[in-house]
Motif scaffolding. Structure first.
Motif, PDB file in Angstrom:
ATOM      1  N   GLY A  20       2.908  -4.414   8.267  1.00 14.14           N
ATOM      2  CA  GLY A  20       3.287  -3.058   7.883  1.00 14.14           C
ATOM      3  C   GLY A  20       2.369  -2.561   6.782  1.00 14.14           C
ATOM      4  O   GLY A  20       1.152  -2.637   6.904  1.00 14.14           O
ATOM      5  N   ASN A  21       2.947  -2.111   5.687  1.00 20.95           N
ATOM      6  CA  ASN A  21       2.132  -1.589   4.592  1.00 20.95           C
ATOM      7  C   ASN A  21       1.902  -2.632   3.487  1.00 20.95           C
ATOM      8  O   ASN A  21       1.516  -2.295   2.380  1.00 20.95           O
ATOM      9  CB  ASN A  21       2.767  -0.327   4.004  1.00 20.95           C
ATOM     10  CG  ASN A  21       4.117  -0.590   3.366  1.00 20.95           C
ATOM     11  OD1 ASN A  21       4.827  -1.510   3.763  1.00 20.95           O
ATOM     12  ND2 ASN A  21       4.474   0.226   2.391  1.00 20.95           N
ATOM     13  N   VAL A  22       2.125  -3.905   3.811  1.00 26.76           N
ATOM     14  CA  VAL A  22       1.899  -4.982   2.843  1.00 26.76           C
ATOM     15  C   VAL A  22       0.790  -5.891   3.340  1.00 26.76           C
ATOM     16  O   VAL A  22       0.789  -6.306   4.507  1.00 26.76           O
ATOM     17  CB  VAL A  22       3.189  -5.806   2.596  1.00 26.76           C
ATOM     18  CG1 VAL A  22       2.931  -6.895   1.562  1.00 26.76           C
ATOM     19  CG2 VAL A  22       4.328  -4.901   2.156  1.00 26.76           C
ATOM     20  N   ALA A  58       1.623   2.025   9.215  1.00 24.48           N
ATOM     21  CA  ALA A  58       1.004   1.456   8.021  1.00 24.48           C
ATOM     22  C   ALA A  58      -0.105   0.481   8.375  1.00 24.48           C
ATOM     23  O   ALA A  58      -1.042   0.292   7.601  1.00 24.48           O
ATOM     24  CB  ALA A  58       2.049   0.759   7.163  1.00 24.48           C
ATOM     25  N   SER A  59      -0.026  -0.146   9.544  1.00 24.47           N
ATOM     26  CA  SER A  59      -1.084  -1.074   9.930  1.00 24.47           C
ATOM     27  C   SER A  59      -2.412  -0.336  10.098  1.00 24.47           C
ATOM     28  O   SER A  59      -3.471  -0.909   9.923  1.00 24.47           O
ATOM     29  CB  SER A  59      -0.721  -1.827  11.205  1.00 24.47           C
ATOM     30  OG  SER A  59      -0.561  -0.937  12.284  1.00 24.47           O
ATOM     31  N   LEU A  60      -2.346   0.957  10.409  1.00 25.06           N
ATOM     32  CA  LEU A  60      -3.566   1.760  10.493  1.00 25.06           C
ATOM     33  C   LEU A  60      -4.161   1.984   9.109  1.00 25.06           C
ATOM     34  O   LEU A  60      -5.372   2.076   8.950  1.00 25.06           O
ATOM     35  CB  LEU A  60      -3.279   3.097  11.172  1.00 25.06           C
ATOM     36  CG  LEU A  60      -2.727   3.009  12.595  1.00 25.06           C
ATOM     37  CD1 LEU A  60      -2.367   4.398  13.112  1.00 25.06           C
ATOM     38  CD2 LEU A  60      -3.716   2.322  13.509  1.00 25.06           C
ATOM     39  N   LEU A  73       0.827  -1.203   0.000  1.00 25.72           N
ATOM     40  CA  LEU A  73       0.000   0.000   0.000  1.00 25.72           C
ATOM     41  C   LEU A  73       0.861   1.254   0.000  1.00 25.72           C
ATOM     42  O   LEU A  73       1.961   1.269   0.561  1.00 25.72           O
ATOM     43  CB  LEU A  73      -0.913  -0.001   1.223  1.00 25.72           C
ATOM     44  CG  LEU A  73      -1.836  -1.210   1.357  1.00 25.72           C
ATOM     45  CD1 LEU A  73      -2.578  -1.160   2.679  1.00 25.72           C
ATOM     46  CD2 LEU A  73      -2.804  -1.274   0.191  1.00 25.72           C
ATOM     47  N   LYS A  74       0.347   2.309  -0.608  1.00 28.46           N
ATOM     48  CA  LYS A  74       1.028   3.611  -0.593  1.00 28.46           C
ATOM     49  C   LYS A  74       0.875   4.221   0.787  1.00 28.46           C
ATOM     50  O   LYS A  74      -0.051   3.912   1.528  1.00 28.46           O
ATOM     51  CB  LYS A  74       0.411   4.546  -1.623  1.00 28.46           C
ATOM     52  CG  LYS A  74       0.716   4.174  -3.041  1.00 28.46           C
ATOM     53  CD  LYS A  74       0.109   5.159  -4.014  1.00 28.46           C
ATOM     54  CE  LYS A  74       0.413   4.754  -5.446  1.00 28.46           C
ATOM     55  NZ  LYS A  74      -0.275   5.604  -6.411  1.00 28.46           N
ATOM     56  N   GLY A  75       1.773   5.108   1.119  1.00 29.35           N
ATOM     57  CA  GLY A  75       1.648   5.850   2.371  1.00 29.35           C
ATOM     58  C   GLY A  75       2.653   5.420   3.412  1.00 29.35           C
ATOM     59  O   GLY A  75       3.803   5.136   3.102  1.00 29.35           O
ATOM     60  N   ILE A  78      -8.384  -4.695   5.506  1.00 25.00           N
ATOM     61  CA  ILE A  78      -8.484  -6.030   6.097  1.00 25.00           C
ATOM     62  C   ILE A  78      -9.895  -6.285   6.606  1.00 25.00           C
ATOM     63  O   ILE A  78     -10.468  -7.359   6.387  1.00 25.00           O
ATOM     64  CB  ILE A  78      -7.448  -6.193   7.240  1.00 25.00           C
ATOM     65  CG1 ILE A  78      -6.031  -6.080   6.709  1.00 25.00           C
ATOM     66  CG2 ILE A  78      -7.661  -7.511   7.983  1.00 25.00           C
ATOM     67  CD1 ILE A  78      -5.646  -7.132   5.694  1.00 25.00           C
ATOM     68  N   GLU A  79     -10.488  -5.294   7.269  1.00 34.90           N
ATOM     69  CA  GLU A  79     -11.848  -5.444   7.794  1.00 34.90           C
ATOM     70  C   GLU A  79     -12.855  -5.657   6.662  1.00 34.90           C
ATOM     71  O   GLU A  79     -13.746  -6.499   6.766  1.00 34.90           O
ATOM     72  CB  GLU A  79     -12.227  -4.231   8.641  1.00 34.90           C
ATOM     73  CG  GLU A  79     -11.493  -4.185   9.960  1.00 34.90           C
ATOM     74  CD  GLU A  79     -11.766  -2.927  10.757  1.00 34.90           C
ATOM     75  OE1 GLU A  79     -12.482  -2.018  10.261  1.00 34.90           O
ATOM     76  OE2 GLU A  79     -11.251  -2.838  11.884  1.00 34.90           O
TER      77      GLU A  79
END
Length: 86
Positions: free
Chosen positions: A63-65, A41-43, A33-35, A49-50
């Motif tokens: 993380g961001n993956v 990144a989990s935020l 994911l970008k950002g 995911i939800e």
């Protein structure tokens, strides 16, 4: 060798405005994911995911993956459905 995740569909997923890159290796699909990176990144991945879980898809954020792993018995059609749901 068997193809699980269609290469064209994985490339299309990479063009999503929230996605930095995506790739598939065997039964694993990884979406970066970008950002933010690291814990922050989990935020970013939490709402994704939800939403996937609401659709009966279980994914693992690190993380961001976001990782999705399918069974070796999963059809290519089901893998395409997973990508389109993303």
């Amino acid at each position: 060798d068997r193809i699980y995740f269609d290469e064209f569909e994985v490339r299309q997923l990479s063009m999503n405005s929230l996605v930095s890159e995506s790739f598939a290796l065997g039964t694993v699909l990884a979406i970066k994911l970008k950002g933010e990176t690291g814990y922050a990144a989990s935020l970013t991945s939490k709402p994704i995911i939800e939403k996937l879980r609401q659709n009966g898809i279980y994914a693992r954020p690190l993380g961001n993956v976001v990782y999705i792993m399918v069974s070796p018995f999963t059809s290519t059609e089901k893998c395409v459905h997973l990508i389109k749901t993303l």
